[in-house]
Design a protein around this motif. Structure first.
Motif, PDB file in Angstrom:
ATOM      1  N   UNK A   5      28.345 -19.735 -30.982  1.00  0.00           N
ATOM      2  CA  UNK A   5      27.482 -19.571 -29.633  1.00  0.00           C
ATOM      3  C   UNK A   5      27.322 -20.507 -29.301  1.00  0.00           C
ATOM      4  N   UNK A   6      26.647 -21.329 -30.877  1.00  0.00           N
ATOM      5  CA  UNK A   6      25.960 -22.872 -29.789  1.00  0.00           C
ATOM      6  C   UNK A   6      27.054 -23.410 -29.296  1.00  0.00           C
ATOM      7  N   UNK A   7      28.672 -23.607 -29.608  1.00  0.00           N
ATOM      8  CA  UNK A   7      29.266 -24.511 -29.482  1.00  0.00           C
ATOM      9  C   UNK A   7      29.692 -23.529 -27.670  1.00  0.00           C
ATOM     10  N   UNK A   8      29.382 -22.680 -27.806  1.00  0.00           N
ATOM     11  CA  UNK A   8      29.942 -22.498 -26.072  1.00  0.00           C
ATOM     12  C   UNK A   8      28.552 -22.041 -25.534  1.00  0.00           C
ATOM     13  N   UNK A   9      27.665 -22.212 -25.949  1.00  0.00           N
ATOM     14  CA  UNK A   9      26.117 -22.199 -25.034  1.00  0.00           C
ATOM     15  C   UNK A   9      26.132 -23.928 -24.246  1.00  0.00           C
ATOM     16  N   UNK A  10      26.708 -24.504 -25.396  1.00  0.00           N
ATOM     17  CA  UNK A  10      26.081 -26.405 -25.760  1.00  0.00           C
ATOM     18  C   UNK A  10      26.074 -26.871 -24.265  1.00  0.00           C
ATOM     19  N   UNK A  11      26.690 -26.302 -22.787  1.00  0.00           N
ATOM     20  CA  UNK A  11      27.005 -26.969 -21.412  1.00  0.00           C
ATOM     21  C   UNK A  11      25.363 -26.391 -21.126  1.00  0.00           C
ATOM     22  N   UNK A  12      24.637 -25.698 -21.513  1.00  0.00           N
ATOM     23  CA  UNK A  12      23.749 -25.264 -20.537  1.00  0.00           C
ATOM     24  C   UNK A  12      22.374 -25.799 -21.903  1.00  0.00           C
ATOM     25  N   UNK A  13      22.298 -26.577 -23.333  1.00  0.00           N
ATOM     26  CA  UNK A  13      21.587 -26.374 -23.972  1.00  0.00           C
ATOM     27  C   UNK A  13      21.110 -27.525 -24.026  1.00  0.00           C
ATOM     28  N   UNK A  14      21.995 -28.514 -23.730  1.00  0.00           N
ATOM     29  CA  UNK A  14      21.819 -29.986 -23.594  1.00  0.00           C
ATOM     30  C   UNK A  14      22.606 -30.184 -22.333  1.00  0.00           C
TER      31      UNK A  14
END
Length: 265
Positions: A116-125
């Motif tokens: 999930x963190x890998x999927x949301x990486x563009x929005x988290x960073x």
């Protein structure tokens, strides 16, 4: 003439007041730097894909997937091993904090957070920096994930009993046991044998088929008396004549060596 009549004021005199539509130039204005998508680019991609596909098909023909014996859902002693790209998750489920009552944590929660963190990486960073040392948090988490996957995969391969796995998955010819013979009746009276090797002598939850190896009658007799590997000694409860009959039966792959079904009278 009235002041300002016929004049247009802009912030920068180098920028024209009239806005032109944002239309890219035709590819013909950039010779050698671009090409038409159809058919030039698409045809080239298809040719490259076809080369890789033919190479992959040749590899599958030269090295076919290894097959094991027919799956037996009643064999609780079978040691499973997933494909190489799931070995790290397989190893994770062996640890105390991710197994037993915590299986949901190891099988769902932890992989779900990671992917999930890998999927949301563009929005988290949303940083604009592209250099790894300029993004220590993102780079550190990615390196931690890569190192964890490599370590868990290596641990799974290193701890797996490859010799036992090869034996349990080996394809063997079907054996028809002569259940009318005297030796088979002797075997059925040995509860310790049935508990490991099954009621048909072809293997059970804790032991392999008694016909899995090419032993002579004397070797079989010695194994029954003295044990072998995980098999303890002194498990046979019968006479010496019965032991001799059973050993010859096993060495003869489940067939009565006399060929008379045990009716000697």
């Amino acid at each position: 003439m009235q002041r300002g009549k016929g004049m247009k004021f802009v912030e920068d005199s180098r920028i024209p007041a009239e806005r032109k539509p944002n239309i890219p130039k035709d590819y013909s204005e950039y010779p050698g730097k671009t090409e038409a998508f159809w058919p030039n680019f698409l045809l080239r991609e298809w040719m490259i894909g076809a080369v890789f596909l033919v190479g992959y098909l040749c590899l599958t023909v030269a090295h076919p997937s290894p097959l094991e014996r027919v799956a037996d859902p009643t064999d609780s002693g079978y040691i499973p091993l997933p494909d190489w790209y799931f070995l790290f998750l397989y190893q994770l489920l062996k640890y105390e904090f991710a197994a037993g009552p915590y299986t949901v944590i190891g099988a769902v929660v932890m992989p779900g957070i990671a992917f999930g963190a890998l999927l949301l990486a563009p929005w988290l960073d949303r940083g604009v920096e592209r250099r790894p040392f300029k993004r220590p948090i993102a780079s550190g988490l990615m390196m931690l994930g890569v190192i964890s996957v490599i370590f868990l995969t290596w641990e799974s391969v290193d701890e797996h009993d490859w010799e036992a796995a090869a034996q349990q998955g080996e394809i063997v010819d079907d054996i028809e046991v002569d259940e009318e013979s005297e030796a088979f009746e002797i075997y059925l009276n040995q509860q310790s044998c049935i508990g490991c090797h099954g009621g048909d002598m072809l293997g059970g939850a804790a032991g392999p088929s008694v016909f899995a190896s090419e032993y002579t009658a004397e070797e079989v007799k010695d194994i029954i008396e003295n044990g072998l590997g995980d098999m303890p000694p002194g498990q046979f409860d019968g006479t010496d004549e019965e032991l001799e009959t059973l050993a010859e039966f096993i060495a003869n792959d489940g067939q009565d060596p006399n060929g008379d079904g045990g009716d000697d009278e």
